[in-house]
Design a protein around this motif. Structure first.
Motif, PDB file in Angstrom:
ATOM      1  N   VAL A 171       0.834  -1.200   0.000  1.00 52.33           N
ATOM      2  CA  VAL A 171       0.000   0.000   0.000  1.00 52.33           C
ATOM      3  C   VAL A 171       0.875   1.260   0.000  1.00 52.33           C
ATOM      4  O   VAL A 171       0.404   2.349   0.280  1.00 52.33           O
ATOM      5  CB  VAL A 171      -0.967   0.026   1.215  1.00 52.33           C
ATOM      6  N   ASP A 172       2.149   1.083  -0.319  1.00 54.18           N
ATOM      7  CA  ASP A 172       3.073   2.210  -0.375  1.00 54.18           C
ATOM      8  C   ASP A 172       3.023   2.874  -1.747  1.00 54.18           C
ATOM      9  O   ASP A 172       2.707   2.227  -2.764  1.00 54.18           O
ATOM     10  CB  ASP A 172       4.512   1.749  -0.102  1.00 54.18           C
ATOM     11  N   SER A 173       3.363   4.160  -1.783  1.00 55.68           N
ATOM     12  CA  SER A 173       3.387   4.879  -3.058  1.00 55.68           C
ATOM     13  C   SER A 173       4.430   4.300  -4.003  1.00 55.68           C
ATOM     14  O   SER A 173       4.223   4.250  -5.228  1.00 55.68           O
ATOM     15  CB  SER A 173       3.677   6.364  -2.811  1.00 55.68           C
ATOM     16  N   LEU A 174       5.562   3.888  -3.460  1.00 52.75           N
ATOM     17  CA  LEU A 174       6.583   3.206  -4.260  1.00 52.75           C
ATOM     18  C   LEU A 174       6.256   1.719  -4.206  1.00 52.75           C
ATOM     19  O   LEU A 174       6.649   1.013  -3.292  1.00 52.75           O
ATOM     20  CB  LEU A 174       7.964   3.484  -3.679  1.00 52.75           C
ATOM     21  N   TRP A 175       5.522   1.243  -5.204  1.00 52.38           N
ATOM     22  CA  TRP A 175       4.901  -0.083  -5.130  1.00 52.38           C
ATOM     23  C   TRP A 175       5.841  -1.181  -5.615  1.00 52.38           C
ATOM     24  O   TRP A 175       6.522  -1.041  -6.623  1.00 52.38           O
ATOM     25  CB  TRP A 175       3.633  -0.109  -5.968  1.00 52.38           C
ATOM     26  N   PHE A 176       5.835  -2.293  -4.881  1.00 47.17           N
ATOM     27  CA  PHE A 176       6.464  -3.527  -5.319  1.00 47.17           C
ATOM     28  C   PHE A 176       5.568  -4.676  -4.871  1.00 47.17           C
ATOM     29  O   PHE A 176       4.878  -4.564  -3.858  1.00 47.17           O
ATOM     30  CB  PHE A 176       7.861  -3.687  -4.713  1.00 47.17           C
ATOM     31  N   PRO A 177       5.554  -5.783  -5.606  1.00 47.80           N
ATOM     32  CA  PRO A 177       4.726  -6.924  -5.203  1.00 47.80           C
ATOM     33  C   PRO A 177       5.080  -7.395  -3.794  1.00 47.80           C
ATOM     34  O   PRO A 177       6.241  -7.396  -3.404  1.00 47.80           O
ATOM     35  CB  PRO A 177       5.062  -7.996  -6.248  1.00 47.80           C
ATOM     36  N   LYS A 178       4.071  -7.806  -3.057  1.00 47.07           N
ATOM     37  CA  LYS A 178       4.266  -8.270  -1.692  1.00 47.07           C
ATOM     38  C   LYS A 178       3.451  -9.536  -1.478  1.00 47.07           C
ATOM     39  O   LYS A 178       2.242  -9.562  -1.750  1.00 47.07           O
ATOM     40  CB  LYS A 178       3.821  -7.185  -0.704  1.00 47.07           C
TER      41      LYS A 178
END
Length: 254
Positions: free
Chosen positions: A61-68
């Protein structure tokens, strides 16, 4: 699958207590309905906090998105969030289940507890838990909220998932069906929004969301016996907290 079956066996005695609880025949007047909704609104609210905690932990849910995490787990929680936070309302628009519940209270001329609006001032779970003992609320509600938010703050993700799944999603439809049966007999013309709210929970939580949530617990625990043990105890604690909340409603002065 055997771990899940064992968990379900472990929580069955507590679910039986809830199925036979006096709350299921409690609502016999508008006054009783008012007491119920003025208590239960806090369970509706903290339910959404559990949902959002799971979304934060299981998705990015961060602005700098990466798959989690896994794509399947992300799908499970995002699907649940979509339904809880922006469901279809009776007029074809979109609304959260919490706002729909508030609308039902307004329709029934039931006052929303003032304490609920004061919660907006808190900036963190820690701050909320520190202030909660001094807030003007019945002790049963304080205890219920303390359990939920202490779990959100300190619990492992499989514990929070089990609380959400077996203390909430898995339990709500059966309970609401009993309440809905009472309300339809007593005052069907005055409970249109509440009826819609209950029917949506029965329809969505009783099937699709319950299955998604159960699958989420299984994915988080995998084949780890310790994780399943933590999830089982968390589910039991959640059901015990619900029993105490129901006790508080039945014993409340009107």
């Amino acid at each position: 699958m055997s771990h899940l079956i064992e968990l379900q066996k472990s929580i069955e005695p507590y679910k039986k207590v809830l199925r036979n609880h006096p709350i299921n025949s409690y609502i016999i007047s508008h006054e009783h309905l008012s007491v119920f909704m003025q208590h239960h609104i806090f369970a509706v609210w903290d339910f959404m906090s559990l949902v959002k905690k799971l979304q934060v932990e299981l998705t990015s849910v961060d602005s700098l998105w990466f798959p989690k995490g896994s794509g399947e787990t992300r799908y499970l929680i995002n699907e649940i969030v979509l339904g809880e936070e922006s469901d279809i309302d009776p007029n074809g628009g979109y609304i959260s289940h919490f706002d729909l519940y508030l609308r039902a209270m307004d329709e029934l001329a039931i006052m929303v507890p003032p304490a609920l609006s004061t919660f907006k001032q808190f900036k963190s779970v820690e701050e909320f838990l520190i202030a909660l003992p001094s807030i003007d609320l019945p002790q049963s509600i304080k205890d219920f909220l303390t359990f939920t938010f202490s779990s959100i703050l300190n619990g492992k993700i499989e514990e929070i998932s089990a609380i959400f799944t077996f203390g909430r999603e898995d339990l709500i439809p059966e309970m609401f069906q009993l309440i809905l049966n009472q309300l339809r007999v007593q005052s069907p013309d005055k409970i249109k929004t509440l009826t819609y709210y209950l029917e949506r929970h029965i329809e969505v939580d009783g099937g699709h969301h319950s299955a998604l949530a159960t699958s989420m617990v299984s994915q988080l625990c995998q084949d780890d016996p310790k994780a399943w043990a933590r999830a089982t105890q968390a589910a039991i604690n959640s059901l015990e907290a619900r029993i105490k909340l129901w006790d508080g409603i039945v014993n409340a002065k009107m």
